[in-house]
Design an enzyme around this catalytic site. Structure first.
Site, short mmCIF file in Angstrom:
data_model
loop_
_atom_site.label_atom_id
_atom_site.label_comp_id
_atom_site.label_asym_id
_atom_site.label_seq_id
_atom_site.Cartn_x
_atom_site.Cartn_y
_atom_site.Cartn_z
N GLY A 149 -6.47 -0.55 -3.24
CA GLY A 149 -6.86 0.26 -4.39
C GLY A 149 -5.89 1.37 -4.76
O GLY A 149 -6.31 2.41 -5.28
N GLU A 150 -4.59 1.15 -4.54
CA GLU A 150 -3.64 2.23 -4.82
C GLU A 150 -3.54 2.55 -6.31
O GLU A 150 -3.36 3.72 -6.68
CB GLU A 150 -2.25 1.90 -4.27
N GLY A 161 -15.52 6.46 -15.07
CA GLY A 161 -15.45 6.70 -13.63
C GLY A 161 -14.80 5.54 -12.90
O GLY A 161 -14.41 4.54 -13.51
N GLU A 168 -4.20 -8.54 -1.25
CA GLU A 168 -4.81 -7.96 -2.46
C GLU A 168 -3.86 -8.09 -3.66
O GLU A 168 -4.25 -8.49 -4.76
CB GLU A 168 -5.16 -6.49 -2.25
N GLN A 225 2.05 -0.75 1.57
CA GLN A 225 1.92 -1.17 0.17
C GLN A 225 3.17 -1.93 -0.27
O GLN A 225 4.27 -1.37 -0.27
CB GLN A 225 1.70 0.05 -0.71
#
Length: 286
Positions: free
Chosen positions: A82-83, A59, A116, A38
């Protein structure tokens, strides 16, 4: 406005590594480990809390992507992308999160994590620089290859990599948004860390633009270079003055300066009487 294409595209990279038909599965958050590649080092607490509130209400709409991680024979998972969603889901008190399983190797995982973040434009320049450097150190490749993978130009990659040479305090100024890449790039032209730090502080204090920062760096370099040369020239001219003075028996002074055409100046010989003047002129006419 057309969205800028970035390398092969995150979507195509994800599609090429999907396992189990790309199905969305619910995974226990406690079984998911952060992505060791990351590039982001700073996650703003306020933004995470806002995302956590949204997740509590609606959600997790977009699944995270993960890969298998063999933990002493027990299969667990490692985040690929998606961290922020992963962290916010934990803040929201969720026990599970929707995920898509992929089969990336380490290099591809590092590339996808970086792409990303670049696509979402939420890396600061130092995080981006350090991510490029880590990729090149771990998986040696030419800068041209890295540029192609990231959808960037080679000069862009080169300039970003140069930021890793900045002093720690200057890097923090960039992380904090006090300095832009355009403002800090001229700082790298200075020779020592002390000079770089002093100039960076001056840019921040005076609110200099990128162009003004370039001009300041140029002034500092030009001011420093003649200082060394002037001392050498002065010593040389003084020795010539002494030799000429001994030859003519009078005080000699040399004035020397730089012009667009080169060096020019004057040589003057002092005299205190008409007799001394005649002696000197006779000596020069021999």
């Amino acid at each position: 406005m057309t969205k800028k294409k970035l390398g092969r595209g995150l979507g195509s990279l994800l599609e090429s590594a999907l396992d189990e038909g790309g199905k969305v599965i619910e995974l226990d958050l406690s079984k998911i480990h952060p992505n060791p590649w990351q590039p982001r080092r700073e996650f703003k607490e306020e933004a995470l809390q806002s995302l956590a509130a949204s997740i509590k209400d609606k959600g997790v709409i977009q699944p995270v992507t993960v890969r298998y991680r063999d933990e002493d024979g027990n299969f667990e998972y490692e985040l690929v992308t998606g961290e922020r969603r992963y962290r916010a889901a934990k803040l929201a008190g969720l026990k599970t999160i929707p995920a898509i399983l992929t089969s990336y190797d380490n290099q591809a995982m590092a590339e996808v994590a970086l792409i990303e973040n670049l696509q979402r434009e939420n890396l600061n320049p130092i995080e981006e620089s350090e991510a490029y450097e880590k990729l090149l150190q771990s998986y040696p490749m030419k800068q041209e290859t890295l540029a192609e993978k990231m959808g960037k130009s080679r000069p862009y990659i080169t300039n970003m990599l140069r930021l890793s040479a900045l002093p720690a305090e200057v890097k923090q100024m960039v992380r904090d948004g006090q300095l832009t890449v355009g403002q800090v790039r001229p700082v790298l032209a200075l020779a020592t860390e002390a000079e770089q730090l002093a100039m960076a502080r001056q840019i921040v204090q005076e609110g200099l633009s990128a162009r003004k920062s370039e001009e300041l760096a140029k002034q500092k370099k030009e001011h420093k270079k003649p200082a060394k040369e002037d001392k050498q020239v002065a010593e040389y001219l003084h020795s010539i003055e002494e030799k000429l003075g001994l030859s003519v028996g009078s005080k000699v002074r040399i004035k020397w300066k730089q012009s667009k055409q080169g060096h020019k100046g004057t040589i003057s010989i002092a005299f205190k009487s008409e007799e001394e003047f005649e002696r000197i002129t006779e000596l020069l006419n021999r």
